[in-house]
Motif scaffolding. Structure first.
Motif, PDB file in Angstrom:
ATOM      1  N   LEU A 382       0.832  -1.199   0.000  1.00 58.55           N
ATOM      2  CA  LEU A 382       0.000   0.000   0.000  1.00 58.55           C
ATOM      3  C   LEU A 382       0.869   1.252   0.000  1.00 58.55           C
ATOM      4  O   LEU A 382       1.929   1.289   0.628  1.00 58.55           O
ATOM      5  N   ARG A 383       0.393   2.282  -0.682  1.00 59.28           N
ATOM      6  CA  ARG A 383       1.097   3.560  -0.642  1.00 59.28           C
ATOM      7  C   ARG A 383       1.143   4.106   0.788  1.00 59.28           C
ATOM      8  O   ARG A 383       2.046   4.857   1.147  1.00 59.28           O
ATOM      9  N   SER A 384       0.160   3.753   1.588  1.00 58.84           N
ATOM     10  CA  SER A 384       0.045   4.262   2.958  1.00 58.84           C
ATOM     11  C   SER A 384       0.796   3.410   3.968  1.00 58.84           C
ATOM     12  O   SER A 384       0.587   3.544   5.172  1.00 58.84           O
ATOM     13  N   SER A 385       1.678   2.533   3.503  1.00 56.51           N
ATOM     14  CA  SER A 385       2.545   1.777   4.401  1.00 56.51           C
ATOM     15  C   SER A 385       3.614   2.712   4.966  1.00 56.51           C
ATOM     16  O   SER A 385       3.549   3.940   4.797  1.00 56.51           O
ATOM     17  N   HIS A 386       4.605   2.166   5.631  1.00 57.92           N
ATOM     18  CA  HIS A 386       5.692   2.981   6.168  1.00 57.92           C
ATOM     19  C   HIS A 386       6.963   2.146   6.188  1.00 57.92           C
ATOM     20  O   HIS A 386       6.905   0.910   6.154  1.00 57.92           O
ATOM     21  N   PRO A 387       8.133   2.775   6.235  1.00 54.86           N
ATOM     22  CA  PRO A 387       9.382   2.009   6.309  1.00 54.86           C
ATOM     23  C   PRO A 387       9.482   1.251   7.629  1.00 54.86           C
ATOM     24  O   PRO A 387       8.813   1.582   8.609  1.00 54.86           O
ATOM     25  N   ILE A 388      10.339   0.232   7.661  1.00 52.32           N
ATOM     26  CA  ILE A 388      10.602  -0.482   8.914  1.00 52.32           C
ATOM     27  C   ILE A 388      11.134   0.494   9.957  1.00 52.32           C
ATOM     28  O   ILE A 388      10.676   0.512  11.106  1.00 52.32           O
ATOM     29  N   GLN A 389      12.113   1.294   9.579  1.00 53.58           N
ATOM     30  CA  GLN A 389      12.585   2.381  10.438  1.00 53.58           C
ATOM     31  C   GLN A 389      11.770   3.611  10.088  1.00 53.58           C
ATOM     32  O   GLN A 389      12.048   4.298   9.111  1.00 53.58           O
ATOM     33  N   VAL A 390      10.776   3.907  10.897  1.00 54.25           N
ATOM     34  CA  VAL A 390       9.834   4.964  10.554  1.00 54.25           C
ATOM     35  C   VAL A 390      10.048   6.162  11.471  1.00 54.25           C
ATOM     36  O   VAL A 390      10.186   6.004  12.688  1.00 54.25           O
ATOM     37  N   PRO A 391      10.138   7.374  10.909  1.00 58.13           N
ATOM     38  CA  PRO A 391      10.291   8.549  11.781  1.00 58.13           C
ATOM     39  C   PRO A 391       9.119   8.667  12.751  1.00 58.13           C
ATOM     40  O   PRO A 391       7.964   8.539  12.363  1.00 58.13           O
ATOM     41  N   VAL A 392       9.434   8.854  14.014  1.00 56.45           N
ATOM     42  CA  VAL A 392       8.425   9.050  15.052  1.00 56.45           C
ATOM     43  C   VAL A 392       8.762  10.348  15.773  1.00 56.45           C
ATOM     44  O   VAL A 392       9.819  10.472  16.381  1.00 56.45           O
ATOM     45  N   ARG A 393       7.866  11.295  15.696  1.00 60.34           N
ATOM     46  CA  ARG A 393       8.139  12.603  16.304  1.00 60.34           C
ATOM     47  C   ARG A 393       7.598  12.711  17.715  1.00 60.34           C
ATOM     48  O   ARG A 393       8.229  13.233  18.601  1.00 60.34           O
ATOM     49  N   ARG A 394       6.371  12.219  17.912  1.00 65.21           N
ATOM     50  CA  ARG A 394       5.699  12.475  19.192  1.00 65.21           C
ATOM     51  C   ARG A 394       5.040  11.209  19.712  1.00 65.21           C
ATOM     52  O   ARG A 394       4.858  10.237  18.978  1.00 65.21           O
ATOM     53  N   SER A 395       4.659  11.259  20.967  1.00 66.22           N
ATOM     54  CA  SER A 395       4.074  10.095  21.627  1.00 66.22           C
ATOM     55  C   SER A 395       2.831   9.594  20.899  1.00 66.22           C
ATOM     56  O   SER A 395       2.602   8.386  20.796  1.00 66.22           O
ATOM     57  N   ALA A 396       2.024  10.515  20.377  1.00 69.63           N
ATOM     58  CA  ALA A 396       0.770  10.126  19.735  1.00 69.63           C
ATOM     59  C   ALA A 396       0.989   9.262  18.503  1.00 69.63           C
ATOM     60  O   ALA A 396       0.089   8.539  18.075  1.00 69.63           O
ATOM     61  N   ASP A 397       2.191   9.335  17.921  1.00 68.04           N
ATOM     62  CA  ASP A 397       2.461   8.591  16.685  1.00 68.04           C
ATOM     63  C   ASP A 397       2.901   7.152  16.953  1.00 68.04           C
ATOM     64  O   ASP A 397       2.865   6.319  16.055  1.00 68.04           O
ATOM     65  N   ILE A 398       3.318   6.868  18.166  1.00 61.93           N
ATOM     66  CA  ILE A 398       4.026   5.611  18.420  1.00 61.93           C
ATOM     67  C   ILE A 398       3.147   4.392  18.207  1.00 61.93           C
ATOM     68  O   ILE A 398       3.537   3.420  17.559  1.00 61.93           O
ATOM     69  N   SER A 399       1.919   4.437  18.739  1.00 63.25           N
ATOM     70  CA  SER A 399       1.069   3.242  18.696  1.00 63.25           C
ATOM     71  C   SER A 399       0.716   2.839  17.272  1.00 63.25           C
ATOM     72  O   SER A 399       0.356   1.682  17.024  1.00 63.25           O
ATOM     73  N   GLN A 400       0.835   3.760  16.315  1.00 65.62           N
ATOM     74  CA  GLN A 400       0.453   3.453  14.945  1.00 65.62           C
ATOM     75  C   GLN A 400       1.455   2.564  14.214  1.00 65.62           C
ATOM     76  O   GLN A 400       1.170   2.083  13.117  1.00 65.62           O
ATOM     77  N   ILE A 401       2.628   2.365  14.811  1.00 63.34           N
ATOM     78  CA  ILE A 401       3.629   1.545  14.113  1.00 63.34           C
ATOM     79  C   ILE A 401       3.780   0.159  14.728  1.00 63.34           C
ATOM     80  O   ILE A 401       4.662  -0.597  14.332  1.00 63.34           O
ATOM     81  N   PHE A 402       2.915  -0.186  15.701  1.00 63.46           N
ATOM     82  CA  PHE A 402       2.898  -1.556  16.205  1.00 63.46           C
ATOM     83  C   PHE A 402       2.070  -2.393  15.230  1.00 63.46           C
ATOM     84  O   PHE A 402       0.913  -2.723  15.487  1.00 63.46           O
ATOM     85  N   ASP A 403       2.651  -2.696  14.080  1.00 60.96           N
ATOM     86  CA  ASP A 403       1.885  -3.310  12.996  1.00 60.96           C
ATOM     87  C   ASP A 403       2.721  -4.352  12.269  1.00 60.96           C
ATOM     88  O   ASP A 403       3.817  -4.711  12.703  1.00 60.96           O
ATOM     89  N   ALA A 404       2.192  -4.826  11.144  1.00 62.99           N
ATOM     90  CA  ALA A 404       2.850  -5.901  10.401  1.00 62.99           C
ATOM     91  C   ALA A 404       4.173  -5.470   9.790  1.00 62.99           C
ATOM     92  O   ALA A 404       4.983  -6.323   9.421  1.00 62.99           O
ATOM     93  N   ILE A 405       4.426  -4.182   9.685  1.00 66.63           N
ATOM     94  CA  ILE A 405       5.716  -3.730   9.160  1.00 66.63           C
ATOM     95  C   ILE A 405       6.790  -3.899  10.229  1.00 66.63           C
ATOM     96  O   ILE A 405       7.822  -4.524  10.008  1.00 66.63           O
ATOM     97  N   SER A 406       6.543  -3.353  11.415  1.00 69.31           N
ATOM     98  CA  SER A 406       7.533  -3.459  12.495  1.00 69.31           C
ATOM     99  C   SER A 406       7.754  -4.903  12.916  1.00 69.31           C
ATOM    100  O   SER A 406       8.888  -5.323  13.174  1.00 69.31           O
ATOM    101  N   TYR A 407       6.682  -5.679  12.994  1.00 69.33           N
ATOM    102  CA  TYR A 407       6.791  -7.064  13.442  1.00 69.33           C
ATOM    103  C   TYR A 407       7.167  -7.994  12.285  1.00 69.33           C
ATOM    104  O   TYR A 407       8.224  -8.612  12.282  1.00 69.33           O
ATOM    105  N   SER A 408       6.274  -8.117  11.310  1.00 69.10           N
ATOM    106  CA  SER A 408       6.408  -9.169  10.302  1.00 69.10           C
ATOM    107  C   SER A 408       7.400  -8.827   9.206  1.00 69.10           C
ATOM    108  O   SER A 408       8.175  -9.682   8.777  1.00 69.10           O
ATOM    109  N   LYS A 409       7.391  -7.577   8.698  1.00 72.86           N
ATOM    110  CA  LYS A 409       8.405  -7.238   7.698  1.00 72.86           C
ATOM    111  C   LYS A 409       9.781  -7.169   8.357  1.00 72.86           C
ATOM    112  O   LYS A 409      10.784  -7.590   7.764  1.00 72.86           O
TER     113      LYS A 409
END
Length: 885
Positions: A382-409
Motif C-alpha cells: 500500500l502507498r500508505s505503508s511505512h518504512p521499517i525504520q519509521v520517523p516518530v516525532r511524538r508520543s501520539a504517533d508511536i502506537s500506529q507503528i505496532f503493525d505488520a511492518i515493524s513485526y512481520s516485515k
C-alpha cells in the motif's frame, strides 16, 4: 516539551529537556482495590546536566500534591519545595519550578507525592476484573506501560533512552500477592491489615519495562537447570485463583526457551526470577516487562484436554516472543521508537526460531511465510505503508507503528539477511551486539555493524534500503533469445497498480536465489543491485527455473508465460518444495490484484495444486480464494455461485479424503487444522453434505456429545452451522461463549463465529451484545469481525460504527490504536469507490490523528480491491464459463 534534533535529520523528535536525567527511582505505591484509587510517593535521584531551576518530566492524569528537591548543592544545603507545579495535559508533562537553581554536574533527589485512579482503560496502572469460584467479581491491579503509559502510574522520564534503576514498594492487604520486576527483598506488616512488599533493585532499564501487580493470585513453579547462571532460575506462572494448572504448558515452554536463548545469545538471563501472569483485561497480546511478563489469558493458558492445537501453538509463540525480548529490547533497548522493529522484528524472528526448536512438528518456518512474510507483503504493498525504520516525532504517533511492518516485515528482513550471510555468522554478530550494548540503548546501525564484523559482509550497505525505504520490488523476468540467460528488472510493487516514477526511485539489494530443475540453486547467490541486470540461467535446457528459492526474499516475481507453465508442471509433479509452492501461488494472486497479470492466470495455476497435501500450502490457497470471493461480492448471484463451485472443487475432495475424524490419536496437528480448514471452506461455499454434517454434529455437541467436534474442529463446525442456521445455532454458540468453564480459546472461537449469522435481527442483537458487559473491551473486535464477510452485514456494521463512534472513542481513548482496528474491520470488506468516499467523508469530521495510518490503509485497500474487481470482472466470467463452471 522541547523539540530535539534526532540522529535522523528527517525526524524532529519531541523529547523532554535534557537539563536533568534520572539515575534511580524509589517508588512507593498504595493501591486500594475496592476504591480503585492509589496514592504514591517517588524519590528520584537525578543528575543535573545544565544549571537549572526548572524540571520537566512526564505525568498523565495524575494529581501531584507535593514536589521538593534535596541536594547538598542547594544554597540552603537542605530541601526546597517547588514554587509551582504546572501540569500540561496535551504534552503529558509536569513542569516544576524552584526558587534556587541547581548547578551543572550536581546530583539531587526529586521527591513527589501524588495520587491516581486504577482506571478501566487497560493502560498505566489499571484494574482488571475476574470472577472467582463463588461467582464474585474481584479486582486486581496491573500495569501496561508500553509505549508511553508509565507516566500514567507515576511521574517519570518516560522515554526509552532515559534508563534508570528502580526500587518498588507496594503497600497492600495482607492476603494479596504483590509482584514486580524483581524478587521480594522484604515484607513488613504495617498495621490495619496491610503489609509493605519491597523488591530488590532492578538493573538499569527503561520506564516502559517497569511493572507491578496486586491481587489474589495462584501460581505454579519450575526452575531452569542453573547451567548458565550458576543457579537455577525460579519461573512461575500466576493466574486468578483456580486457573494456575492451565499455565503448565507455558511454564514448561518458558523454562526450555530461557535455556535455549541463553545458548544462542551467548548471555544468561540476567534477572533472579521470571514471573508470567495471565490478565483478564489486557489490550495487547502480551507485554515483555523485564522479569514480570503479562499476557492475555488466551496467550498463556492451555487446557490440555480442550485447547486447540493452533491456540496451543499461539501460546508457545507468544511466550517465546516475550522471552526473546528479555534480551532483545530489555537488556539492549532501542534508542527511540523509530527503531521499534529492533525489538519487535527480532523477537518475532527469534521467537519463531525457538518454537521451531521445541516443536518441529509445527513446521513453523513454513507457517512463517503465511503468518509473517505474506502478511507483511500485503500491508507493504500500500502507498500508505511505512518504512521499517519509521520517523516518530511524538508520543501520539508511536502506537500506529505496532503493525505488520515493524513485526512481520522486520522479522522477514532478518530471515532474508540471516539466510544470506548464514546463521553462524548471524548469531556471532548478535552475540557481539548484545555484549557491546547490554544495559544500554542501541540503533539499527549498531546491529548492522556487529553483523558486518561477524560476517565480513557490509550488511549496512545492502540492508539500508530494506529498513529505511517504504515498500518492496516486483522482479520482472525476461528470457533472452540466446536461451541461456534471463534479464531481471526491479520496480516498486503496489497492489493498486503500477508505481509512478516518483514512487519508483528505490533500487533494492535483492538476493535472487535462482534455482533450476537441475541445479536447485546457484552458488554464490545471485544478487540484483541495480534497476536491471542479466544472469546466466540455462532456460532452453532446463525443465524449469524459479527465483526466490524457499521464498525468503521480500519481493514478488513475474515470469514469462512459458516459465509459468513450466513451474505449474513442476508443482503438479511434486518437484517444488513446500515453501516455493506457497510463494508461487501467493505471487500469482498478488499480481492479479495489481494488474501485473490476470486473475484467470491465477485461477489456471490453481489447477496445478490439485494433488497438494501440505496443510500450510492449503492455508495460502484458502486465503487467496477467500479474497476472490470477498472482492467479487457485488457480482451477480449466478457468478458468485460459480465461484463457490470453484471453491468446492478445491476443498470438498479434501473433506472426503480427510474425513471428519482423526485417523489416530497421535495425528499430526497440522492435518487436524487442514481438516477444519477444508470443512470451513467447503461449508461456506455451499457443499450440502458438509453443511448437513456440520449441523448434525453441532447439535450433537450441544446435546452432550463433546466428541462431535474435536478441539481443532470446533471453530469451523460452529462457523458453518451458524452461517447456514438461525436463532437456535446462534444462541447455542453464544451460551458456549458465556460459559467460563470452557477453554478461553474456544470461548473466543464461539464469539468470533456469531457474526456469520445472516439474520438481520441477530446481527442487531450481536452488535448490542458486543458493547455489553458480557464482552471485555479487548474482545469487541472478535464479536464483530465476521460481520464484515457478508455484503448485507457490512452495511449494518458500518452504520453501527458511525452510531457508536463517540462511545468507542471514550472507551478506547487511552489506546486509540484499537479504534484503528475497529475501523479496519468495519470498513475493510467494502467494494466501491463511492463507499470509500463515503467512509472518508465521515472520518474527515473526526479526530483520527492517533489512527490515521490505519484509516488511510483501509481506504486504499477498498479502492485497490475495487480496481481489481473492475479490471478483471469479465476475465473471471470468461474463465469460469470456459472451465465448466
Amino acid at each position: 516539551m522541547c523539540t530535539s534534533a534526532s540522529h535522523n535529520a528527517s525526524e524532529e523528535r519531541e523529547l523532554l529537556p535534557t537539563n536533568v536525567s534520572p539515575i534511580h527511582y524509589d517508588l512507593h505505591l498504595a493501591p486500594d482495590l475496592d476504591a480503585l484509587t492509589y496514592t504514591g510517593e517517588v524519590h528520584i535521584k537525578v543528575r543535573i546536566n545544565e544549571a537549572t531551576d526548572n524540571i520537566v518530566l512526564h505525568s498523565n492524569e495524575l494529581e501531584i500534591k507535593e514536589a521538593s528537591l534535596t541536594s547538598t548543592a542547594l544554597q540552603s544545603g537542605a530541601s526546597i519545595s517547588a514554587s509551582s507545579i504546572t501540569l500540561k495535559k496535551d504534552d503529558e508533562t509536569a513542569h516544576l519550578a524552584f526558587a534556587q537553581a541547581l548547578p551543572n554536574g550536581s546530583e539531587a533527589t526529586l521527591s513527589l507525592k501524588f495520587s491516581g485512579i486504577l482506571n478501566d482503560l487497560m493502560v498505566g496502572f489499571y484494574r482488571s476484573k475476574y470472577t472467582d469460584a463463588q461467582g464474585n467479581t474481584k479486582n486486581m491491579a496491573t500495569t501496561q506501560f508500553e509505549p508511553t503509559d508509565a507516566r500514567r502510574a507515576f511521574p517519570c522520564w518516560d522515554e526509552p533512552m532515559k534508563k534508570a534503576t528502580f526500587n518498588v514498594t507496594l503497600r497492600v492487604k495482607e492476603n494479596l500477592t504483590a509482584l514486580s520486576n524483581m524478587d521480594v527483598a522484604k515484607t513488613a506488616a504495617v498495621g490495619d491489615g496491610l503489609k509493605d512488599v519491597s523488591f530488590s533493585t532492578t538493573p538499569i532499564m527503561s520506564t516502559y519495562l517497569l511493572a507491578f501487580i496486586v491481587g489474589e493470585l495462584d501460581y505454579i513453579e519450575a526452575h531452569t537447570s542453573g547451567k548458565h547462571n550458576g543457579r537455577p532460575i525460579p519461573c512461575r506462572v500466576y493466574t486468578a485463583p483456580g486457573n494456575s494448572e492451565k499455565g503448565r504448558f507455558a511454564l514448561n515452554v518458558s523454562v526450555q526457551v530461557l535455556e535455549y536463548f541463553a545458548d544462542v545469545f551467548g548471555a544468561e538471563y540476567p534477572l533472579p526470577k521470571l514471573d508470567q501472569v495471565a490478565i483478564n483485561d489486557f489490550e495487547a497480546g502480551a507485554m515483555e516487562n523485564w522479569g514480570l511478563i503479562t499476557y492475555r489469558e488466551v496467550a498463556l493458558l492451555v487446557d490440555e484436554a480442550s485447547t486447540s492445537s493452533r491456540a496451543k501453538q499461539y501460546v508457545a509463540e507468544v511466550v517465546s516472543h516475550e522471552l526473546a525480548h528479555q534480551w532483545f529490547g530489555n537488556l539492549v533497548t532501542m534508542e527511540w521508537w523509530s527503531e521499534l522493529w529492533l525489538n519487535e522484528g527480532f523477537a518475532t524472528w527469534v521467537g519463531t526460531l525457538a518454537v521451531g526448536h521445541l516443536f518441529p512438528e509445527y513446521a513453523i518456518w513454513t507457517q512463517f511465510l503465511t503468518d509473517n512474510l505474506q502478511r507483511a507483503l500485503s500491508l507493504d504493498a500500500l502507498r500508505s505503508s511505512h518504512p521499517i525504520q519509521v520517523p516518530v516525532r511524538r508520543s501520539a504517533d508511536i502506537s500506529q507503528i505496532f503493525d505488520a511492518i515493524s513485526y512481520s516485515k522486520g522479522a522477514s528482513a532478518i530471515q532474508m539477511l540471516s539466510s544470506y550471510i548464514g546463521h553462524d555468522s548471524f548469531f556471532k554478530g548478535i552475540c557481539a551486539y548484545l555484549q557491546k550494548h547490554k544495559y544500554a540503548n542501541a540503533s539499527t546501525e549498531d546491529l548492522w555493524n556487529a553483523l558486518s564484523e561477524a560476517s565480513g559482509v557490509d550488511v549496512s550497505h545492502f540492508m539500508a534500503t530494506w529498513t529505511r525505504k517504504i515498500g518492496y520490488p516486483i522482479i520482472t523476468v525476461t528470457e533472452l533469445e540466446n536461451g541461456s540467460q534471463i534479464k531481471v528488472r526491479q520496480n516498486r510493487y503496489l497492489s493498486a497498480g503500477k508505481a509512478t516514477e516518483s514512487e519508483d526511485e528505490t533500487e533494492w539489494w535483492v538476493p535472487l536465489g535462482i534455482e533450476t530443475a537441475e541445479s536447485k540453486i546457484q552458488r554464490p547467490i545471485d544478487v540484483l543491485t541495480s534497476r536491471e541486470a542479466t544472469f546466466d540461467v540455462p532456460v532452453s535446457t532446463s525443465k524449469w527455473y524459479k527465483l526466490n528459492k524457499d521464498t525468503v526474499g521480500i519481493y514478488r516475481v513475474k515470469y514469462p508465460a512459458s516459465a509459468v507453465v513450466n513451474i505449474a508442471q513442476a508443482i503438479a509433479e511434486g518437484e517444488l518444495g513446500t515453501n516455493d509452492r506457497i510463494g508461487v501461488i501467493a505471487d500469482a494472486a498478488s499480481l492479479a490484484v495489481s494488474g501485473h497479470s490476470s486473475t484467470s492466470d491465477f485461477l489456471t495455476l490453481l489447477r496445478a495444486y490439485a494433488s497438494e497435501t501440505e496443510p500450510v500450502v492449503w492455508q495460502e490457497i484458502a486465503t487467496r480464494t477467500d479474497a476472490l470471493r470477498s472482492v467479487w461480492v457485488n457480482e451477480s448471484d449466478e457468478i458468485k455461485e460459480k465461484i463457490d463451485a470453484l471453491s468446492r472443487t478445491l476443498f470438498s475432495p479434501l473433506v472426503k479424503r480427510l474425513g471428519w475424524e482423526a485417523a489416530s490419536a497421535n495425528e499430526d496437528s497440522l492435518v487436524g487444522r487442514l481438516r477444519a480448514l477444508a470443512i470451513s471452506a467447503a461449508g461456506f461455499s455451499g457443499d450440502a453434505e458438509v453443511i448437513a454434517e456440520a449441523n448434525r454434529r453441532f447439535h450433537a455437541f450441544f446435546d452432550g456429545d463433546k466428541s462431535a467436534f474435536n478441539t481443532d474442529m470446533l471453530r469451523a463446525g460452529f462457523a458453518v452451522a451458524i452461517y447456514h442456521g438461525g436463532r437456535a445455532e446462534f444462541e447455542k454458540a453464544k451460551s458456549y461463549f458465556l460459559d467460563s468453564a470452557n477453554p478461553v480459546d474456544q470461548q473466543l472461537a464461539a464469539l468470533s463465529n456469531l457474526g456469520f449469522t445472516k439474520d438481520p435481527a441477530l446481527v442487531n442483537e450481536l452488535l448490542e451484545f458486543a458493547l455489553s458487559d458480557n464482552v471485555r473491551n479487548q474482545d469487541v473486535h472478535q464479536a464483530i469481525n465476521a460481520l464484515s464477510t457478508s455484503e448485507a452485514n457490512r452495511e449494518r456494521l458500518w452504520k453501527w460504527y458511525q452510531e457508536n463512534y463517540d462511545l468507542l472513542v471514550t472507551r478506547y481513548r487511552a489506546s486509540m490504536s484499537y479504534m484503528g482496528a475497529l475501523v479496519r474491520i468495519s470498513t475493510g470488506g467494502f467494494i466501491g469507490y463511492d463507499k470509500a468516499d463515503e467512509i472518508e467523508r465521515f472520518l474527515a469530521t473526526k479526530d483520527t490523528s492517533k489512527f490515521q495510518r490505519v484509516v488511510d490503509q483501509s481506504l486504499e485497500k477498498i479502492r485497490s480491491n475495487t480496481a481489481w474487481f473492475k479490471k478483471d470482472r469479465e476475465d473471471v466470467r470468461t474463465w469460469l464459463a470456459s472451465n465448466g463452471f
